[in-house]
Design a protein around this motif. Sequence first.
Motif, PDB file in Angstrom:
ATOM      1  N   PRO A  17       6.657 -22.576   2.771  1.00  0.00           N
ATOM      2  CA  PRO A  17       5.714 -21.453   2.887  1.00  0.00           C
ATOM      3  C   PRO A  17       4.778 -21.258   1.695  1.00  0.00           C
ATOM      4  O   PRO A  17       3.683 -20.716   1.869  1.00  0.00           O
ATOM      5  CB  PRO A  17       6.623 -20.237   3.049  1.00  0.00           C
ATOM      6  CG  PRO A  17       7.922 -20.773   3.527  1.00  0.00           C
ATOM      7  CD  PRO A  17       8.038 -22.155   2.951  1.00  0.00           C
ATOM      8  N   ASP A  18       5.175 -21.698   0.502  1.00  0.00           N
ATOM      9  CA  ASP A  18       4.298 -21.499  -0.661  1.00  0.00           C
ATOM     10  C   ASP A  18       3.327 -22.659  -0.869  1.00  0.00           C
ATOM     11  O   ASP A  18       2.587 -22.689  -1.848  1.00  0.00           O
ATOM     12  CB  ASP A  18       5.122 -21.257  -1.928  1.00  0.00           C
ATOM     13  CG  ASP A  18       5.989 -22.445  -2.332  1.00  0.00           C
ATOM     14  OD1 ASP A  18       6.206 -23.361  -1.501  1.00  0.00           O
ATOM     15  OD2 ASP A  18       6.477 -22.455  -3.474  1.00  0.00           O
ATOM     16  N   ALA A  19       3.290 -23.589   0.072  1.00  0.00           N
ATOM     17  CA  ALA A  19       2.465 -24.786  -0.082  1.00  0.00           C
ATOM     18  C   ALA A  19       1.005 -24.533   0.261  1.00  0.00           C
ATOM     19  O   ALA A  19       0.679 -23.806   1.193  1.00  0.00           O
ATOM     20  CB  ALA A  19       2.995 -25.908   0.805  1.00  0.00           C
ATOM     21  N   PRO A  40       4.592 -24.357  -5.660  1.00  0.00           N
ATOM     22  CA  PRO A  40       5.433 -23.963  -6.791  1.00  0.00           C
ATOM     23  C   PRO A  40       6.901 -24.340  -6.566  1.00  0.00           C
ATOM     24  O   PRO A  40       7.612 -24.649  -7.520  1.00  0.00           O
ATOM     25  CB  PRO A  40       5.269 -22.444  -6.858  1.00  0.00           C
ATOM     26  CG  PRO A  40       4.002 -22.140  -6.152  1.00  0.00           C
ATOM     27  CD  PRO A  40       3.847 -23.209  -5.113  1.00  0.00           C
ATOM     28  N   SER A  41       7.328 -24.353  -5.309  1.00  0.00           N
ATOM     29  CA  SER A  41       8.735 -24.668  -5.020  1.00  0.00           C
ATOM     30  C   SER A  41       9.089 -26.128  -5.300  1.00  0.00           C
ATOM     31  O   SER A  41      10.264 -26.491  -5.313  1.00  0.00           O
ATOM     32  CB  SER A  41       9.075 -24.317  -3.571  1.00  0.00           C
ATOM     33  OG  SER A  41       8.265 -25.049  -2.669  1.00  0.00           O
ATOM     34  N   PHE A  42       8.095 -26.970  -5.575  1.00  0.00           N
ATOM     35  CA  PHE A  42       8.354 -28.357  -5.957  1.00  0.00           C
ATOM     36  C   PHE A  42       8.795 -28.471  -7.421  1.00  0.00           C
ATOM     37  O   PHE A  42       9.211 -29.545  -7.855  1.00  0.00           O
ATOM     38  CB  PHE A  42       7.120 -29.225  -5.747  1.00  0.00           C
ATOM     39  CG  PHE A  42       6.810 -29.549  -4.303  1.00  0.00           C
ATOM     40  CD1 PHE A  42       7.763 -29.467  -3.307  1.00  0.00           C
ATOM     41  CD2 PHE A  42       5.534 -29.941  -3.955  1.00  0.00           C
ATOM     42  CE1 PHE A  42       7.469 -29.775  -1.995  1.00  0.00           C
ATOM     43  CE2 PHE A  42       5.215 -30.261  -2.637  1.00  0.00           C
ATOM     44  CZ  PHE A  42       6.190 -30.176  -1.662  1.00  0.00           C
ATOM     45  N   VAL A  75       3.052 -29.875  -8.238  1.00  0.00           N
ATOM     46  CA  VAL A  75       3.538 -28.526  -8.502  1.00  0.00           C
ATOM     47  C   VAL A  75       2.334 -27.695  -8.933  1.00  0.00           C
ATOM     48  O   VAL A  75       1.530 -28.135  -9.745  1.00  0.00           O
ATOM     49  CB  VAL A  75       4.600 -28.532  -9.628  1.00  0.00           C
ATOM     50  CG1 VAL A  75       5.035 -27.112  -9.954  1.00  0.00           C
ATOM     51  CG2 VAL A  75       5.779 -29.403  -9.231  1.00  0.00           C
ATOM     52  N   SER A  76       2.230 -26.481  -8.371  1.00  0.00           N
ATOM     53  CA  SER A  76       1.101 -25.625  -8.785  1.00  0.00           C
ATOM     54  C   SER A  76       1.559 -24.664  -9.859  1.00  0.00           C
ATOM     55  O   SER A  76       2.695 -24.439 -10.081  1.00  0.00           O
ATOM     56  CB  SER A  76       0.550 -24.855  -7.605  1.00  0.00           C
ATOM     57  OG  SER A  76       1.521 -24.039  -7.015  1.00  0.00           O
TER      58      SER A  76
END
Length: 76
Positions: A17-19, A40-42, A75-76
């Motif tokens: 979902p945060d992608a 960010p979850s990466f 990753v952001s």
Amino acid sequence: MPMAADDIAGMIRDAIPDAVVEITDLAGDGDHYAARVVAPSFAGLSRVKQHQAVYAALGGRMGGVLHALQLTTAVS
């Protein structure tokens, strides 16, 4: 039947979902895509684990309905 770019992006966003997802049709045939997935979850995941998360989001469609996907993750 090929997959639509919006369907691919939606499946990835549903699973991650945060992608932020960008899909490009490389050949104009709806069968060869490039995807850039930034999330960010990466954080803390190896590149292999990031790619596995994206492939898992596609639910086994790689190599079948979705013939080819050039994948870039970050990753952001």
